[in-house]
Design a protein around this motif. Structure first.
Motif, PDB file in Angstrom:
ATOM      1  N   ASP A   1       0.827  -1.214   0.000  1.00 19.04           N
ATOM      2  CA  ASP A   1       0.000   0.000   0.000  1.00 19.04           C
ATOM      3  C   ASP A   1       0.855   1.255   0.000  1.00 19.04           C
ATOM      4  O   ASP A   1       0.497   2.263  -0.619  1.00 19.04           O
ATOM      5  N   HIS A   2       1.997   1.193   0.681  1.00 15.80           N
ATOM      6  CA  HIS A   2       2.841   2.382   0.745  1.00 15.80           C
ATOM      7  C   HIS A   2       3.516   2.653  -0.594  1.00 15.80           C
ATOM      8  O   HIS A   2       3.704   3.816  -0.976  1.00 15.80           O
ATOM      9  N   ARG A   3       3.877   1.610  -1.294  1.00 15.85           N
ATOM     10  CA  ARG A   3       4.455   1.804  -2.623  1.00 15.85           C
ATOM     11  C   ARG A   3       3.424   2.413  -3.577  1.00 15.85           C
ATOM     12  O   ARG A   3       3.759   3.262  -4.414  1.00 15.85           O
ATOM     13  N   VAL A   4       2.177   1.989  -3.458  1.00 12.57           N
ATOM     14  CA  VAL A   4       1.102   2.583  -4.258  1.00 12.57           C
ATOM     15  C   VAL A   4       0.925   4.047  -3.884  1.00 12.57           C
ATOM     16  O   VAL A   4       0.754   4.912  -4.748  1.00 12.57           O
ATOM     17  N   HIS A   5       0.975   4.334  -2.588  1.00  7.94           N
ATOM     18  CA  HIS A   5       0.833   5.710  -2.108  1.00  7.94           C
ATOM     19  C   HIS A   5       1.881   6.620  -2.723  1.00  7.94           C
ATOM     20  O   HIS A   5       1.574   7.748  -3.142  1.00  7.94           O
ATOM     21  N   HIS A   6       3.114   6.174  -2.798  1.00  8.20           N
ATOM     22  CA  HIS A   6       4.167   7.012  -3.371  1.00  8.20           C
ATOM     23  C   HIS A   6       4.001   7.170  -4.882  1.00  8.20           C
ATOM     24  O   HIS A   6       4.223   8.258  -5.419  1.00  8.20           O
ATOM     25  N   LYS A   7       3.612   6.118  -5.555  1.00  6.45           N
ATOM     26  CA  LYS A   7       3.496   6.182  -7.009  1.00  6.45           C
ATOM     27  C   LYS A   7       2.328   7.042  -7.446  1.00  6.45           C
ATOM     28  O   LYS A   7       2.413   7.771  -8.441  1.00  6.45           O
TER      29      LYS A   7
END
Length: 349
Positions: free
Chosen positions: A124-130
């Motif tokens: 979820d955090h990788r999605v948040h950054h992207k």
């Protein structure tokens, strides 16, 4: 001490595309705001937990033994350092590497914090950054403070969040046997680590009452959640933007004081691969970096990535809002040359 170039193998340089990358990403999933569907069972869950936490705070202030107070603080710090240094900087951003004892330590503390399994949190955090601040961002700050703080956990995931959540390659996470084991048995480990263990220790070792031990731990858990949530809300809405004025994340000192160094959020979203998650690594407001540096000294952390000073300086000049202490408006009492020498000496110490 912050490692110099001899201590790190992951010094990354800026490309010409980096300057506009955030603006481009803002356009990827722009659409009308998806309708929010409230999950009332989650609402009631948080209401009950917050009532219990308030009671726990009252007990902490009025009847808890001093050892219980110290224990709660220690458990809070254990969980937070494993969120910031572990699931965030180590696994979400791969900004450094860790040997198995440190990875196990981080996994245990992250389970204590009860914020989902590492593989789910990191995904979820990788999605948040992207897709930051778009409808694909799980906690889109453009929906307001409450939504980005905790409201997103009271609503069903939007279609965009679900679709983009399938994109990140998390094979590196599943390649770690410790994380696979945690994911498989999370619903067994989590209640033991988050609720049973912190409650039993005060009961057994210094005869704290069950009522006090249990509700004080509920307060610890809820306070830890709000500390982490502030990075999604306050640090995305309030503060200066010395590195990139075109994005929401900002530098927020108040957040750092309770989240062990996650205040440097404008820097972090500009250079997410830097293990310090901020330009400066040794300040008292970046205790997570102090911890990682200590682990590096004893050989448990290695391959620490950081951004060279000249790259930071170029970015400040290109996209900063002018608030940078050295290359922005400047310091009223020192010349730029004097401050620059101080930073160089600091980085080489």
């Amino acid at each position: 001490m912050a490692p110099n170039s001899n201590d790190a193998t992951g010094v990354l340089q800026e490309t010409d595309d980096d300057v506009s990358s955030n603006q481009v990403l803002q356009q990827i999933t722009k659409s009308e705001k998806s309708k929010l569907i409230i999950v009332w069972s989650n609402v009631m869950y948080f209401v009950i937990l917050h009532v219990g936490a308030l009671y726990g705070l009252w007990l902490l202030l009025t009847s808890a033994q001093i050892w219980t107070c110290l224990w709660v603080f220690a458990m809070y710090e254990f969980g937070e350092i494993c969120i910031t240094a572990g699931v965030h900087r180590l696994w979400s951003h791969r900004s450094y590497k860790a040997k198995w004892p440190l990875r196990l330590f981080h996994t245990m503390g992250q389970t204590l914090a009860f914020q989902d399994a590492v593989v789910d949190w990191a995904r979820d955090h990788r999605v948040h950054h992207k897709y930051s601040e778009t409808d694909a961002d799980p906690h889109n700050a453009k929906r307001g403070f409450f939504f980005s703080h905790m409201g997103w956990l009271m609503c069903r995931k939007s279609k965009q969040v679900k679709e983009k959540g399938k994109e990140p390659d998390i094979s590196d996470l599943y390649a770690d046997p410790i994380l696979r084991y945690q994911k498989k048995y999370y619903m067994l480990f989590m209640p033991l680590m988050c609720f049973a263990f912190p409650t039993v220790v005060p009961l057994y070792f210094w005869n704290e009452s069950l009522k006090t031990a249990f509700f004080v731990n509920i307060f610890r858990y809820i306070f830890s959640l709000h500390a982490t949530w502030l990075v999604n809300s306050a640090a995305h809405l309030y503060g200066e933007k010395p590195y990139n004025k075109h994005i929401n994340p900002a530098e927020n000192l108040a957040v750092s004081l309770i989240v062990n160094g996650e205040r440097w959020h404008n820097y972090h979203h500009t250079f997410p691969w830097d293990y310090k998650a901020g330009e400066f690594g040794r300040y008292g407001t970046n205790l997570t970096t102090v911890f990682i540096n200590a682990m590096a000294k004893i050989g448990l952390a290695y391959d620490l990535k950081f951004v060279p000073e000249d790259v930071v300086k170029r970015r400040v000049h290109k996209t900063g809002d002018g608030s940078h202490a050295v290359w922005g408006w400047g310091d009223k009492d020192q010349t730029v040359e004097e401050i620059s020498k101080t930073i160089v000496a600091y980085n080489q110490s």
